[in-house]
Design an enzyme around this catalytic site. Structure first.
Site, mmCIF file in Angstrom:
data_model
loop_
_atom_site.group_PDB
_atom_site.id
_atom_site.type_symbol
_atom_site.label_atom_id
_atom_site.label_comp_id
_atom_site.label_asym_id
_atom_site.label_seq_id
_atom_site.Cartn_x
_atom_site.Cartn_y
_atom_site.Cartn_z
ATOM 1 N N VAL A 299 0.771 -1.070 0.030
ATOM 2 C CA VAL A 299 -0.084 0.019 -0.030
ATOM 3 C C VAL A 299 0.666 1.180 0.086
ATOM 4 C CG1 VAL A 299 -1.624 1.334 1.315
ATOM 5 C CG2 VAL A 299 -1.850 -1.205 1.065
ATOM 6 N N ARG B 252 -9.056 -4.399 18.406
ATOM 7 C CA ARG B 252 -10.557 -4.632 18.125
ATOM 8 C C ARG B 252 -11.265 -3.612 18.898
ATOM 9 N NH1 ARG B 252 -10.664 -9.983 16.087
ATOM 10 N NH2 ARG B 252 -9.289 -11.451 17.259
ATOM 11 N N ASP C 199 -8.168 -16.864 9.249
ATOM 12 C CA ASP C 199 -9.552 -17.623 9.142
ATOM 13 C C ASP C 199 -10.127 -17.960 7.998
ATOM 14 O OD1 ASP C 199 -9.695 -17.400 11.840
ATOM 15 O OD2 ASP C 199 -10.898 -15.836 12.058
ATOM 16 N N ARG D 8 -1.592 -43.483 20.400
ATOM 17 C CA ARG D 8 -2.642 -42.386 21.027
ATOM 18 C C ARG D 8 -3.524 -41.837 19.959
ATOM 19 N NH1 ARG D 8 1.349 -39.772 25.505
ATOM 20 N NH2 ARG D 8 0.783 -41.332 27.071
HETATM 21 O O1 F6P Z 1 -9.739 -14.090 13.564
HETATM 22 C C1 F6P Z 1 -8.541 -14.479 13.791
HETATM 23 C C2 F6P Z 1 -8.491 -15.335 15.376
HETATM 24 O O2 F6P Z 1 -7.350 -15.719 15.451
HETATM 25 C C3 F6P Z 1 -9.713 -16.426 15.304
HETATM 26 O O3 F6P Z 1 -9.285 -17.642 14.513
HETATM 27 C C4 F6P Z 1 -9.956 -16.538 16.923
HETATM 28 O O4 F6P Z 1 -10.998 -17.107 16.952
HETATM 29 C C5 F6P Z 1 -9.653 -15.341 17.313
HETATM 30 O O5 F6P Z 1 -8.996 -14.464 16.269
HETATM 31 C C6 F6P Z 1 -8.856 -15.157 18.583
HETATM 32 O O6 F6P Z 1 -9.128 -13.542 18.886
HETATM 33 P P1 F6P Z 1 -8.173 -13.416 20.315
HETATM 34 O O7 F6P Z 1 -6.776 -12.989 19.831
HETATM 35 O O8 F6P Z 1 -8.925 -11.946 20.231
HETATM 36 O O9 F6P Z 1 -8.163 -14.062 21.256
#
Ligand code: F6P
Length: 326
Positions: free
Chosen positions: A26, A75, A131, A166
């Site tokens: 970018v 977030r 994901d 196992r």
């Molecule tokens: O979205 C990416 C991810 O790693 C998911 O696979 C997982 O559920 C989530 O983030 C975990 O989030 P955090 O790091 O906030 O626990």
């Protein structure tokens, strides 16, 4: 909107290997086109706090091979509110930023979509999440590296599982989706793959165990997606205990190691393509769209579509799980 002169770039949500390669692409595409670039630190929170820093071509040197994100990420709850987005808009305006590239997952694109309904600074998205769960793109940045990390870990677990006859339940990430579980399960030769998308008869775990039993396998690996309705690998192993009398069972939760590490060559290359395409899209006057890859070609997908629709699993891979385990 007049011609874009200064763009902002941020990473948002969970980090993913390859995000730095996207920031680099970018930044350098923008500079190549005569634009100024501003790094927005800590995701949308940095937009609200005006946590901006200029980026130059050399600012992104020596980053393509690094995991995590040099811009940090977050977030951000405040950006979910109209008031938060208004503060962000005012800060962008004050800094002279007239276009934004957001590298993140569907939560980040939901915020970007709302912002573009309310304010006239165009946002373009780059799909970045391990994901691979974003509709409209075959691929998200970080997925390939995460897969390789999982496969390497499961190969190691297989060694010890075979040595001691196992059964291992291995939990992998993926949020609500089973893409990581499916691809890593196929790639590591797992005996069973448990995913949120596959329900009912199609996931007869007892049958899978029975097949392994008949074959007198020396090890059994069950990959469990974290988002599955069973509630994860520990809960599933516990529930199946009565049926697993002949097995010595262990559980491994791979956790956040799946998010780290140096990005794979594929993640670096695709992140470079997508980062470049995002700036081109802004220069073309696009807004409220994600750049994606479909059949290895760059496409533009409206945020609204990308966040609303569910991306299904690769059906061919689902169909061959049992075949590969006869
Ligand atoms: O979205 C990416 C991810 O790693 C998911 O696979 C997982 O559920 C989530 O983030 C975990 O989030 P955090 O790091 O906030 O626990």
């Amino acid at each position: 909107m007049g011609k874009i002169k200064k763009i902002g770039v941020l990473t948002s949500g969970g980090d993913a290997p390859g995000m730095n390669a996207a920031i680099r692409a970018v930044t350098r595409t923008a500079i190549y086109n005569g634009l100024e670039v501003v790094g927005i630190r800590h995701g949308y929170q940095g937009m609200i706090n005006a946590n901006f820093k200029p980026l130059y071509a050399h600012s992104v040197s020596d980053t393509i091979q690094r995991g995590g994100t040099i811009l940090k990420t977050a977030r951000c709850e405040a950006f979910r509110t109209p008031q938060g987005r208004k503060i962000a808009y005012d800060n962008l305006r004050a800094a002279g930023i007239d276009g934004v590239v957001v590298i993140g997952g569907d939560g980040s694109f939901k915020g970007a979509s709302l912002f573009n309904e309310e304010h006239n600074i165009p946002f373009v998205g780059v799909p970045g999440t391990i994901d691979n769960d974003i509709y409209g793109t075959d691929y998200t940045i970080g997925y390939d590296t995460a897969l390789n990390t999982v496969v390497e870990a499961v190969d190691k677990i297989r060694d010890t599982a075979s040595a001691l006859n196992r059964m291992f339940f291995v939990e992998v990430m993926g949020a609500e989706a089973g893409h990581i579980a499916l691809f890593s399960g196929i790639a590591s030769g797992a005996e069973a793959i448990i995913m949120p998308e596959i329900k009912g008869e199609a996931r007869d775990i007892s049958k899978m165990i029975e097949t392994g039993n008949k074959r007198k396998k020396s090890s059994n690996i069950i990959i469990v997606a974290e988002g599955d309705e069973e509630g994860g690998a520990i809960a599933l192993a516990e529930r199946l205990k009565p049926q697993l009398k002949g097995y010595e069972v262990r559980v491994a939760i791979l956790g956040h190691l799946q998010r780290g590490g140096s990005p794979s060559a594929l993640d670096r290359v695709n992140a470079s393509r997508l980062g470049n395409a995002a700036v081109e899209a802004l220069l073309d006057g696009q807004q409220s769209v994600m750049v994606g890859l479909q059949n290895n070609e760059i496409v533009l997908v409206p945020f609204k579509k990308a966040v609303k629709q569910h991306k299904g699993l690769n059906q061919h891979l689902v169909d061959i799980i049992d075949i590969l385990n006869v």
